[in-house]
Design a protein around this motif. Structure first.
Motif, short mmCIF file in Angstrom:
data_model
loop_
_atom_site.label_atom_id
_atom_site.label_comp_id
_atom_site.label_asym_id
_atom_site.label_seq_id
_atom_site.Cartn_x
_atom_site.Cartn_y
_atom_site.Cartn_z
N LEU A 13 -20.29 -11.48 -16.26
CA LEU A 13 -21.20 -10.35 -16.10
C LEU A 13 -20.47 -9.10 -15.64
O LEU A 13 -20.74 -8.00 -16.13
CB LEU A 13 -22.30 -10.72 -15.11
N VAL A 14 -19.54 -9.26 -14.73
CA VAL A 14 -18.73 -8.13 -14.26
C VAL A 14 -17.93 -7.54 -15.42
O VAL A 14 -17.83 -6.32 -15.57
CB VAL A 14 -17.81 -8.55 -13.11
N PHE A 19 -16.94 -3.22 -19.34
CA PHE A 19 -16.80 -2.75 -20.71
C PHE A 19 -17.87 -1.73 -21.07
O PHE A 19 -17.61 -0.74 -21.75
CB PHE A 19 -16.83 -3.91 -21.71
N LEU A 20 -19.09 -1.97 -20.61
CA LEU A 20 -20.18 -1.02 -20.88
C LEU A 20 -19.92 0.33 -20.22
O LEU A 20 -20.11 1.38 -20.84
CB LEU A 20 -21.50 -1.61 -20.38
N ALA A 21 -19.46 0.31 -18.99
CA ALA A 21 -19.15 1.57 -18.29
C ALA A 21 -18.00 2.29 -18.98
O ALA A 21 -18.02 3.53 -19.12
CB ALA A 21 -18.80 1.28 -16.83
N ALA A 22 -16.99 1.55 -19.43
CA ALA A 22 -15.86 2.17 -20.12
C ALA A 22 -16.30 2.78 -21.45
O ALA A 22 -15.89 3.90 -21.79
CB ALA A 22 -14.77 1.14 -20.36
N ALA A 23 -17.14 2.08 -22.18
CA ALA A 23 -17.62 2.62 -23.45
C ALA A 23 -18.44 3.88 -23.24
O ALA A 23 -18.28 4.87 -23.97
CB ALA A 23 -18.44 1.56 -24.18
N CYS A 24 -19.31 3.86 -22.25
CA CYS A 24 -20.12 5.05 -21.97
C CYS A 24 -19.25 6.22 -21.54
O CYS A 24 -19.48 7.36 -21.97
CB CYS A 24 -21.14 4.74 -20.88
N ALA A 25 -18.25 5.96 -20.72
CA ALA A 25 -17.36 7.03 -20.28
C ALA A 25 -16.58 7.61 -21.46
O ALA A 25 -16.41 8.84 -21.57
CB ALA A 25 -16.39 6.52 -19.22
N GLY A 26 -16.13 6.76 -22.35
CA GLY A 26 -15.42 7.24 -23.53
C GLY A 26 -16.29 8.06 -24.45
O GLY A 26 -15.88 9.11 -24.95
N VAL A 27 -17.50 7.60 -24.68
CA VAL A 27 -18.43 8.33 -25.55
C VAL A 27 -18.80 9.68 -24.93
O VAL A 27 -18.81 10.71 -25.62
CB VAL A 27 -19.70 7.49 -25.83
N THR A 41 -8.34 7.57 -21.80
CA THR A 41 -7.91 7.59 -20.41
C THR A 41 -9.10 7.54 -19.46
O THR A 41 -9.09 6.81 -18.46
CB THR A 41 -7.07 8.85 -20.13
N ARG A 42 -10.13 8.30 -19.77
CA ARG A 42 -11.34 8.28 -18.93
C ARG A 42 -12.03 6.93 -19.00
O ARG A 42 -12.55 6.43 -18.00
CB ARG A 42 -12.29 9.39 -19.35
N ALA A 43 -12.05 6.33 -20.18
CA ALA A 43 -12.66 5.00 -20.33
C ALA A 43 -11.88 3.96 -19.52
O ALA A 43 -12.49 3.11 -18.86
CB ALA A 43 -12.71 4.61 -21.80
N ALA A 48 -11.38 0.38 -14.79
CA ALA A 48 -10.67 -0.02 -13.58
C ALA A 48 -11.51 0.22 -12.34
O ALA A 48 -11.47 -0.59 -11.39
CB ALA A 48 -9.35 0.75 -13.48
N ALA A 49 -12.27 1.29 -12.32
CA ALA A 49 -13.11 1.58 -11.15
C ALA A 49 -14.20 0.52 -10.97
O ALA A 49 -14.47 0.09 -9.85
CB ALA A 49 -13.74 2.96 -11.30
N VAL A 50 -14.81 0.10 -12.07
CA VAL A 50 -15.85 -0.93 -11.97
C VAL A 50 -15.26 -2.25 -11.49
O VAL A 50 -15.83 -2.91 -10.62
CB VAL A 50 -16.57 -1.11 -13.32
N LEU A 51 -14.11 -2.63 -12.03
CA LEU A 51 -13.48 -3.88 -11.59
C LEU A 51 -13.07 -3.80 -10.12
O LEU A 51 -13.23 -4.77 -9.37
CB LEU A 51 -12.27 -4.20 -12.46
#
Length: 65
Positions: A13-14, A19-27, A41-43, A48-51
């Protein structure tokens, strides 16, 4: 066995949330006009921040419980 299953499900789940947060940040970065390199880079930073946040929360909870 039950504890192992719970740990594996929580780790999965983590990973999904990261991955969802990274995808949203990239988009959002691309929508803001960033280059592909800057968006990746932002993604990566969001991933890394979520982990890191999940690891900190797990560490605190393990000391409390």
């Amino acid at each position: 066995m039950t504890r192992l299953v719970a740990v594996l499900l929580a780790a999965g789940l983590v990973a999904v949330w990261a991955f969802l947060a990274a995808a949203c940040a990239g988009v959002l970065a691309r929508m803001d006009g960033a280059t592909y390199a800057a968006a990746v880079t932002r993604a990566a930073a969001a991933f890394a921040a979520v982990l890191t946040l999940c690891a900190v929360v797990a560490g605190v909870l393990s000391q409390l419980l």
